[in-house]
Write a protein that holds these residues in place. Sequence first.
Motif, PDB file in Angstrom:
ATOM      1  N   UNK A  64       0.849  -1.194   0.000  1.00  0.00           N
ATOM      2  CA  UNK A  64       0.000   0.000   0.000  1.00  0.00           C
ATOM      3  C   UNK A  64       0.886   1.246   0.000  1.00  0.00           C
ATOM      4  N   UNK A  65       0.592   2.179  -0.891  1.00  0.00           N
ATOM      5  CA  UNK A  65       1.300   3.457  -0.921  1.00  0.00           C
ATOM      6  C   UNK A  65       0.641   4.393   0.089  1.00  0.00           C
ATOM      7  N   UNK A  66       1.432   4.812   1.097  1.00  0.00           N
ATOM      8  CA  UNK A  66       0.894   5.596   2.209  1.00  0.00           C
ATOM      9  C   UNK A  66       1.139   7.091   2.050  1.00  0.00           C
ATOM     10  N   UNK A  67       2.219   7.468   1.365  1.00  0.00           N
ATOM     11  CA  UNK A  67       2.577   8.888   1.280  1.00  0.00           C
ATOM     12  C   UNK A  67       3.348   9.144  -0.007  1.00  0.00           C
ATOM     13  N   UNK A  68       3.027  10.275  -0.673  1.00  0.00           N
ATOM     14  CA  UNK A  68       3.762  10.742  -1.846  1.00  0.00           C
ATOM     15  C   UNK A  68       4.168  12.184  -1.581  1.00  0.00           C
ATOM     16  N   UNK A  69       5.437  12.500  -1.830  1.00  0.00           N
ATOM     17  CA  UNK A  69       5.941  13.845  -1.556  1.00  0.00           C
ATOM     18  C   UNK A  69       5.303  14.870  -2.480  1.00  0.00           C
ATOM     19  N   UNK A  70       5.126  16.056  -1.950  1.00  0.00           N
ATOM     20  CA  UNK A  70       4.637  17.182  -2.749  1.00  0.00           C
ATOM     21  C   UNK A  70       5.780  17.698  -3.623  1.00  0.00           C
ATOM     22  N   UNK A  71       5.446  18.417  -4.680  1.00  0.00           N
ATOM     23  CA  UNK A  71       6.484  18.905  -5.590  1.00  0.00           C
ATOM     24  C   UNK A  71       5.926  20.046  -6.437  1.00  0.00           C
ATOM     25  N   UNK A  72       6.827  20.793  -7.062  1.00  0.00           N
ATOM     26  CA  UNK A  72       6.468  21.882  -7.962  1.00  0.00           C
ATOM     27  C   UNK A  72       6.312  21.298  -9.367  1.00  0.00           C
TER      28      UNK A  72
ATOM     29  N   UNK B 153       0.727   3.505  -9.160  1.00  0.00           N
ATOM     30  CA  UNK B 153       0.237   3.463  -7.783  1.00  0.00           C
ATOM     31  C   UNK B 153       0.199   4.855  -7.176  1.00  0.00           C
ATOM     32  N   UNK B 154      -0.937   5.194  -6.613  1.00  0.00           N
ATOM     33  CA  UNK B 154      -1.082   6.466  -5.910  1.00  0.00           C
ATOM     34  C   UNK B 154      -1.439   6.176  -4.453  1.00  0.00           C
ATOM     35  N   UNK B 155      -1.522   7.221  -3.648  1.00  0.00           N
ATOM     36  CA  UNK B 155      -1.806   7.043  -2.222  1.00  0.00           C
ATOM     37  C   UNK B 155      -3.131   6.301  -2.046  1.00  0.00           C
TER      38      UNK B 155
ATOM     39  N   UNK C 146       2.887   7.872  -7.247  1.00  0.00           N
ATOM     40  CA  UNK C 146       4.198   7.830  -6.630  1.00  0.00           C
ATOM     41  C   UNK C 146       5.086   6.718  -7.124  1.00  0.00           C
ATOM     42  N   UNK C 147       4.533   5.640  -7.679  1.00  0.00           N
ATOM     43  CA  UNK C 147       5.348   4.497  -8.073  1.00  0.00           C
ATOM     44  C   UNK C 147       4.761   3.833  -9.308  1.00  0.00           C
ATOM     45  N   UNK C 148       5.641   3.263 -10.112  1.00  0.00           N
ATOM     46  CA  UNK C 148       5.256   2.506 -11.310  1.00  0.00           C
ATOM     47  C   UNK C 148       5.695   1.065 -11.101  1.00  0.00           C
ATOM     48  N   UNK C 149       4.749   0.157 -11.206  1.00  0.00           N
ATOM     49  CA  UNK C 149       5.008  -1.268 -11.041  1.00  0.00           C
ATOM     50  C   UNK C 149       4.976  -1.961 -12.398  1.00  0.00           C
ATOM     51  N   UNK C 150       5.964  -2.807 -12.650  1.00  0.00           N
ATOM     52  CA  UNK C 150       5.934  -3.728 -13.784  1.00  0.00           C
ATOM     53  C   UNK C 150       5.890  -5.136 -13.215  1.00  0.00           C
ATOM     54  N   UNK C 151       4.811  -5.856 -13.511  1.00  0.00           N
ATOM     55  CA  UNK C 151       4.624  -7.216 -12.993  1.00  0.00           C
ATOM     56  C   UNK C 151       4.439  -8.157 -14.177  1.00  0.00           C
ATOM     57  N   UNK C 152       5.238  -9.204 -14.230  1.00  0.00           N
ATOM     58  CA  UNK C 152       5.137 -10.178 -15.303  1.00  0.00           C
ATOM     59  C   UNK C 152       4.365 -11.405 -14.831  1.00  0.00           C
ATOM     60  N   UNK C 153       3.663 -12.033 -15.751  1.00  0.00           N
ATOM     61  CA  UNK C 153       2.917 -13.237 -15.419  1.00  0.00           C
ATOM     62  C   UNK C 153       3.862 -14.410 -15.188  1.00  0.00           C
ATOM     63  N   UNK C 154       3.370 -15.399 -14.434  1.00  0.00           N
ATOM     64  CA  UNK C 154       4.195 -16.574 -14.143  1.00  0.00           C
ATOM     65  C   UNK C 154       4.591 -17.320 -15.413  1.00  0.00           C
TER      66      UNK C 154
END
Length: 631
Positions: free
Chosen positions: A411-419, A550-552, A489-497
């Motif tokens: 679970x993504x709990x926090x993403x930093x603020x930015x300009x 993935x976002x908060x 906040x994050x990018x996931x790449x998941x491959x199948x089995x």
Amino acid sequence: QQANLALSSSDDHLAKRSRKNCEESNVVLQKRSCASMRLPQQYRCLSCAEGGQPCRFSSLRMLQLTAKETKPVSFLPKSSAAPARYHLCSCDENEAKLLYEHSFWVFQRCVQREENAVTYVKSRSDLPCRAEGKEEIFVKIHLDERQGCDLCETTIFNKHWTCLHCGMELCAQCMAETAPGARFDNCEFFLLRRIPDEVIQTLLSARPKLSRPCQPPQILPVCEIPGYRLEQLRGGVLRIVGMELAPERAFADFSEIWSAGLPVLLTVAMDSLSQDWTPSGFRKKSGSSPATIVNSKTDSTFSKTVGHFFTKEFARPRRSIHKRAMLKLKDWPTTNHLSAELPEYYKDILDAFPFCELTNPLGALNLARYIPKSLIPPDLGPKLYCSFGHPLEGFGGVTNLHLDMSDAVNILMFVADHDSEAELRELASTKPSCKHTRLTRISDIACLHKNLDPEAVQVIAALAANTGKGATCDEEPCRDGELLDPEYGAIWDIWKREDVAVLRSFLLGYLNYDDDYNSDPIHDSLTYVDAEMRAILAKEHGVRSLRFYQRVGDAVFIPAGCPHQVRNVRNTIKIAIDFISPQNADVCLTITEEHRQLPESHLRKEDRLQVCNAAYYATRAALDVLGREPL
């Protein structure tokens, strides 16, 4: 209900007679450690010789006492050792059915694997196994600890080989794989078992006509879940997005996706949390706690405090994107469990994890729950993952490609603020470097900030045309419906089995792996599959990852055995917990066997999951509820 698994009183009487006969012939049971009995070095177990570990022979080995010496002669006869009694965890009837339908087959596979290996060893004459040791199986007294093979570090489930002199313990597979002519100094191996045969046979015969369920469907239907929005994405993965945590049909529909071995993205309700999951919250609670910080750019580590990591720069980066530190805290807390370090946060997050019957350490469908505490169950978390991020690929802030032995939810709990606008201007003016850090096309950069004014995007595009001449892109363009925004906040790449074999073969060739080392490009977790590599995989091999943004509040469920990698595009705080779902227990066992084949010094070598133990005790618990009649 558990009385039938214990030895009868007549067996206890036989045990007393056996002890008496042994004492009359100067053969006694070793009741103390080898060191305290001052036995010769050649008869001391490995634990006593090294120190710091419980004696392997106490209440197990038989010693012959003579005027000249004391020497070992055998192990405790099988009628003299009673099996350990455990308190079985309870579950309801529906949970018991689901448990049994999956855990039984894993348990059966563990038993059959050992039987095949033992049968093969008995047929060989070139191994240091005493003749009577091959014929007689002794019951080993429970030692209140997890027993592991001294060669492959895999958890010993039941049958194994133990040296009468030094106590070296080999799993059935390692003894079967011993090369002809191999030498074990001063070793005589006996075949021992932890579980009485009658218990094994009772469990195996409880439902002999059961056909293996839960085969992954060929085409996954798009099902409607009340209170959720489902999106059919490329690759067949389903993204589940919704505000309600547990609608009436949510778990049933999730299980259908999960049983197919597919990852799932589920949005949870963050407003139910009571603790402060921001950097300032952790500074207040654990700012002075020691922490090991990793520099992602140099792979170096240094020791500081949690407060030194969670600075104002973490919460709102102000430096140029090319001058930012790429630091991370992995698996924090590192020493104490989260329940001991931050008990309020521990309780807060356990209530927030979706589908607590699966993900909670005490969930009825989490097979890890059924491992007795005396066997030292695996520490499956939750763990915090705190990392600086970077909007461009190739600049750090990543978790390299790997696959886990267990299921997990993150679970993504926090993403930093930015300009947003200033950062985007800097991105657009960045020149591409080497092939592993190519700049994405300006249209894709704009995807990072789709909420910007269209005129601002045009200005930035014109600026890029003047300063980023010759920029090329091997990155996939943003897909409709999957555009990034500042909340991600994050990018996931998941491959199948089913793509693991192709992915592994590709990496072996692309990275020029040394075959002599006998390692593995996925299990080594040293590589991030960048845009160029993903493009080759897609074009030449037809293999694409399932990509999640993935976002908060987004919980990413990763099935066991699915290779995955993560790139933090912002500074993030994530929390993850591992579990063993009934649907993937068989895969967990397969990955355990893969880890067993890794080189001796490999970080993922040791088996801490204990899948066979989990399946055995889960099967017992399910039968305790359902009885022994066919379901």
